[in-house]
Design an enzyme around this catalytic site. Structure first.
Site, PDB file in Angstrom:
ATOM      1  N   LYS A   1       2.020  -3.399   6.781  1.00  0.00           N
ATOM      2  CA  LYS A   1       2.345  -3.645   5.368  1.00  0.00           C
ATOM      3  C   LYS A   1       3.859  -3.577   5.165  1.00  0.00           C
ATOM      4  O   LYS A   1       4.450  -4.394   4.451  1.00  0.00           O
ATOM      5  CB  LYS A   1       1.629  -2.635   4.470  1.00  0.00           C
ATOM      6  CG  LYS A   1       0.129  -2.844   4.401  1.00  0.00           C
ATOM      7  CD  LYS A   1      -0.210  -4.057   3.551  1.00  0.00           C
ATOM      8  CE  LYS A   1      -1.646  -4.457   3.578  1.00  0.00           C
ATOM      9  NZ  LYS A   1      -1.943  -5.675   2.843  1.00  0.00           N
TER      10      LYS A   1
ATOM     11  N   TYR B   1      -1.663   0.237  10.282  1.00  0.00           N
ATOM     12  CA  TYR B   1      -1.917  -0.462   9.012  1.00  0.00           C
ATOM     13  C   TYR B   1      -0.676  -0.384   8.117  1.00  0.00           C
ATOM     14  O   TYR B   1      -0.177  -1.408   7.624  1.00  0.00           O
ATOM     15  CB  TYR B   1      -3.139   0.159   8.321  1.00  0.00           C
ATOM     16  CG  TYR B   1      -3.322  -0.285   6.893  1.00  0.00           C
ATOM     17  CD1 TYR B   1      -3.611  -1.605   6.575  1.00  0.00           C
ATOM     18  CD2 TYR B   1      -3.202   0.636   5.837  1.00  0.00           C
ATOM     19  CE1 TYR B   1      -3.771  -2.013   5.251  1.00  0.00           C
ATOM     20  CE2 TYR B   1      -3.363   0.236   4.519  1.00  0.00           C
ATOM     21  CZ  TYR B   1      -3.642  -1.089   4.226  1.00  0.00           C
ATOM     22  OH  TYR B   1      -3.789  -1.491   2.924  1.00  0.00           O
TER      23      TYR B   1
ATOM     24  N   SER C   1       0.828  -1.211   0.000  1.00  0.00           N
ATOM     25  CA  SER C   1       0.000   0.000   0.000  1.00  0.00           C
ATOM     26  C   SER C   1       0.858   1.255   0.000  1.00  0.00           C
ATOM     27  O   SER C   1       1.995   1.258   0.519  1.00  0.00           O
ATOM     28  CB  SER C   1      -0.859  -0.028   1.272  1.00  0.00           C
ATOM     29  OG  SER C   1      -1.431   1.224   1.508  1.00  0.00           O
TER      30      SER C   1
HETATM   31  N1  LIG Z   1      -8.717  -0.914  -1.375  1.00  0.00           N
HETATM   32  C1  LIG Z   1      -7.624  -0.158  -1.524  1.00  0.00           C
HETATM   33  O1  LIG Z   1      -7.709   1.003  -1.987  1.00  0.00           O
HETATM   34  C2  LIG Z   1      -6.262  -0.695  -1.136  1.00  0.00           C
HETATM   35  C3  LIG Z   1      -5.154   0.179  -1.224  1.00  0.00           C
HETATM   36  C4  LIG Z   1      -3.893  -0.313  -0.896  1.00  0.00           C
HETATM   37  C5  LIG Z   1      -3.728  -1.637  -0.510  1.00  0.00           C
HETATM   38  N2  LIG Z   1      -4.814  -2.459  -0.415  1.00  0.00           N
HETATM   39  C6  LIG Z   1      -4.608  -3.855  -0.004  1.00  0.00           C
HETATM   40  O2  LIG Z   1      -5.224  -4.700  -0.962  1.00  0.00           O
HETATM   41  C7  LIG Z   1      -5.698  -5.893  -0.338  1.00  0.00           C
HETATM   42  C8  LIG Z   1      -7.164  -6.108  -0.689  1.00  0.00           C
HETATM   43  O3  LIG Z   1      -7.916  -4.972  -0.283  1.00  0.00           O
HETATM   44  P1  LIG Z   1      -9.489  -4.892  -0.516  1.00  0.00           P
HETATM   45  O4  LIG Z   1      -9.852  -3.450  -0.573  1.00  0.00           O
HETATM   46  O5  LIG Z   1      -9.869  -5.790  -1.599  1.00  0.00           O
HETATM   47  O6  LIG Z   1     -10.004  -5.451   0.893  1.00  0.00           O
HETATM   48  P2  LIG Z   1     -11.177  -6.520   1.203  1.00  0.00           P
HETATM   49  O7  LIG Z   1     -11.443  -6.396   2.661  1.00  0.00           O
HETATM   50  O8  LIG Z   1     -12.300  -6.323   0.251  1.00  0.00           O
HETATM   51  O9  LIG Z   1     -10.472  -7.910   0.895  1.00  0.00           O
HETATM   52  C9  LIG Z   1      -9.675  -8.591   1.834  1.00  0.00           C
HETATM   53  C10 LIG Z   1     -10.072 -10.062   1.777  1.00  0.00           C
HETATM   54  O10 LIG Z   1      -9.219 -10.806   2.651  1.00  0.00           O
HETATM   55  C11 LIG Z   1     -10.021 -11.710   3.412  1.00  0.00           C
HETATM   56  N3  LIG Z   1      -9.281 -11.998   4.649  1.00  0.00           N
HETATM   57  C12 LIG Z   1      -8.844 -11.109   5.587  1.00  0.00           C
HETATM   58  N4  LIG Z   1      -8.177 -11.754   6.553  1.00  0.00           N
HETATM   59  C13 LIG Z   1      -8.182 -13.076   6.241  1.00  0.00           C
HETATM   60  C14 LIG Z   1      -7.643 -14.238   6.832  1.00  0.00           C
HETATM   61  N5  LIG Z   1      -6.973 -14.204   8.005  1.00  0.00           N
HETATM   62  N6  LIG Z   1      -7.817 -15.434   6.219  1.00  0.00           N
HETATM   63  C15 LIG Z   1      -8.493 -15.511   5.028  1.00  0.00           C
HETATM   64  N7  LIG Z   1      -9.027 -14.442   4.425  1.00  0.00           N
HETATM   65  C16 LIG Z   1      -8.864 -13.228   5.019  1.00  0.00           C
HETATM   66  C17 LIG Z   1     -11.348 -11.003   3.582  1.00  0.00           C
HETATM   67  O11 LIG Z   1     -12.429 -11.868   3.859  1.00  0.00           O
HETATM   68  C18 LIG Z   1     -11.507 -10.317   2.221  1.00  0.00           C
HETATM   69  O12 LIG Z   1     -12.150 -11.146   1.290  1.00  0.00           O
HETATM   70  C19 LIG Z   1      -5.432  -5.721   1.159  1.00  0.00           C
HETATM   71  O13 LIG Z   1      -4.216  -6.382   1.456  1.00  0.00           O
HETATM   72  C20 LIG Z   1      -5.261  -4.218   1.307  1.00  0.00           C
HETATM   73  O14 LIG Z   1      -4.440  -3.901   2.399  1.00  0.00           O
HETATM   74  C21 LIG Z   1      -6.088  -2.013  -0.712  1.00  0.00           C
END
Ligand SMILES: NC(=O)c1ccc[n+]([C@@H]2O[C@H](COP(=O)([O-])OP(=O)(O)OC[C@H]3O[C@@H](n4cnc5c(N)ncnc54)[C@H](O)[C@@H]3O)[C@@H](O)[C@H]2O)c1
Length: 329
Positions: free
Chosen positions: A142, A138, A114
């Protein structure tokens, strides 16, 4: 290919793109914030991604070429209130998974990192060699896992690609998938578009006294399908046993008020907003240089226009006003 978090917002888009590129996939997701419907026809194992028995069972069916590790807790404010949850899931459990990958001899890791690893930027646009000084737990988690990946690569030759996403937004125009973080939604575009659908909803603008053109915070929005594409290219780099950190953003920033204006224009609705104080740890401006991803991965974003990104998100929200729960009924 094993994909953790494939039932989440970004994961659902990543698995569709990987399937289209011809990869065999298994998703592991505990559905804590994800949705079964988001996975489509891809085999889904509902479990914690670090569950040893599950990983052993999956491993018996053959070695994975790589693991795409998207699963995480991903809400900045929640990480400030409950850091223990973030360190446990994003660091402790992720390290257990990493050790499993090493011992099983699986090919490498593509990690969802991130922009939060950078903290308050000293220079814009942010390049990958910018100092990493996160301003919230957070971002710390990361960064910790990124460092573990680099150490494993150095010691054990396990290649990794850490993709530092800036603000993911939009939805697959054809996929019937989109952003559904339910009541826990904290991202600006879904909040604005949900408010466009609901006369009674208002959106808080956190901070109107930033040193930006209109006083609100500036962010770099990147279409989720463009993020998904980068995973295919990251896998190609892993196959060459190469590792690296890559920013994924457009190199163009939009203020909160500008984004609200585009959401109102695209939806044709009035969107109520109220002003609120800055949130601690929220930088004024976060804009990426993604030159390295373009040059090394060959990444070419297809949706650079904010209006197009918002348009695809609007299609999803107006067709799924209650997210996946409506879609499944
Ligand atoms: N959305 C953004 O703008 C953004 C920006 C930077 C980084 N990220 C990173 O991208 C990734 C996905 O983000 P997102 O927005 O799709 O989030 P999200 O919450 O929609 O997806 C995360 C998924 O991980 C699963 N999960 C969490 N912990 C778990 C565990 N212990 N075991 C199994 N499954 C687990 C959740 O059920 C979910 O389906 C994350 O790592 C997040 O930090 C997202």
């Amino acid at each position: 290919m094993l994909v953790t978090g494939g039932a989440g917002y970004i994961g659902a888009h990543v698995i569709r793109r990987l399937l289209a590129a011809g990869h065999d996939l298994v998703v592991i997701d505990n559905l804590s914030t994800g949705h079964r419907q988001a996975v489509g026809d891809v085999p889904l194992v509902v479990a914690d991604f670090a569950d040893g028995e599950t990983l052993a069972r999956l491993g018996e069916e053959g070695a994975f070429g790589a693991v795409i590790h998207l699963a995480a807790h991903a809400e900045v404010a929640e990480s400030v209130a409950y850091p223990e949850r973030y360190y446990r899931n994003n660091v402790v459990r992720s390290l257990e998974l990493l050790e499993w990958i090493r011992q099983a001899g699986w090919g490498g890791v593509v990690f969802s990192s991130s922009a939060a690893v950078y903290g308050e930027p000293a220079a814009i646009p942010i390049t990958e060699d910018h100092p990493t000084v996160p301003t919230n737990p957070y971002g710390e988690t990361k960064l910790s896992f990124e460092r573990a990946l680099a150490a494993y690569d150095h010691a054990h030759g396990l290649p990794f690609v850490a993709l530092r996403y800036f603000n993911a937004a939009g939805a697959d125009p054809e996929g019937g998938i989109g952003e559904d973080h339910g009541a826990g939604e904290s991202h600006l575009i879904p909040l604005l578009l949900r408010a466009a659908l609901d006369d009674k909803a208002t959106v808080k603008i956190f901070g109107t006294d930033y040193p930006t053109s209109d006083g609100t915070a500036v962010r770099d929005y990147v279409h989720v399908c463009d993020l998904a594409e980068a995973h295919v290219q990251a896998l190609a780099l892993l196959e060459k046993k190469e590792s690296g950190f890559f920013n994924l953003g457009h190199g163009e920033g939009f203020s909160v008020r500008e984004v609200a204006g585009v959401c109102a224009l695209v939806s044709g609705q009035r969107i109520e907003a109220t002003e609120a104080p800055r949130r601690p740890g929220d930088p004024a401006v976060l804009v990426a240089s993604s030159r390295k991803a373009r040059e090394v991965l060959g990444w070419k974003p297809r949706y650079p226009a904010l209006q197009e990104i918002v348009g695809s998100a609007w299609d999803w929200h107006r067709n799924h006003p209650t997210g996946y729960s409506k879609a499944s009924s």
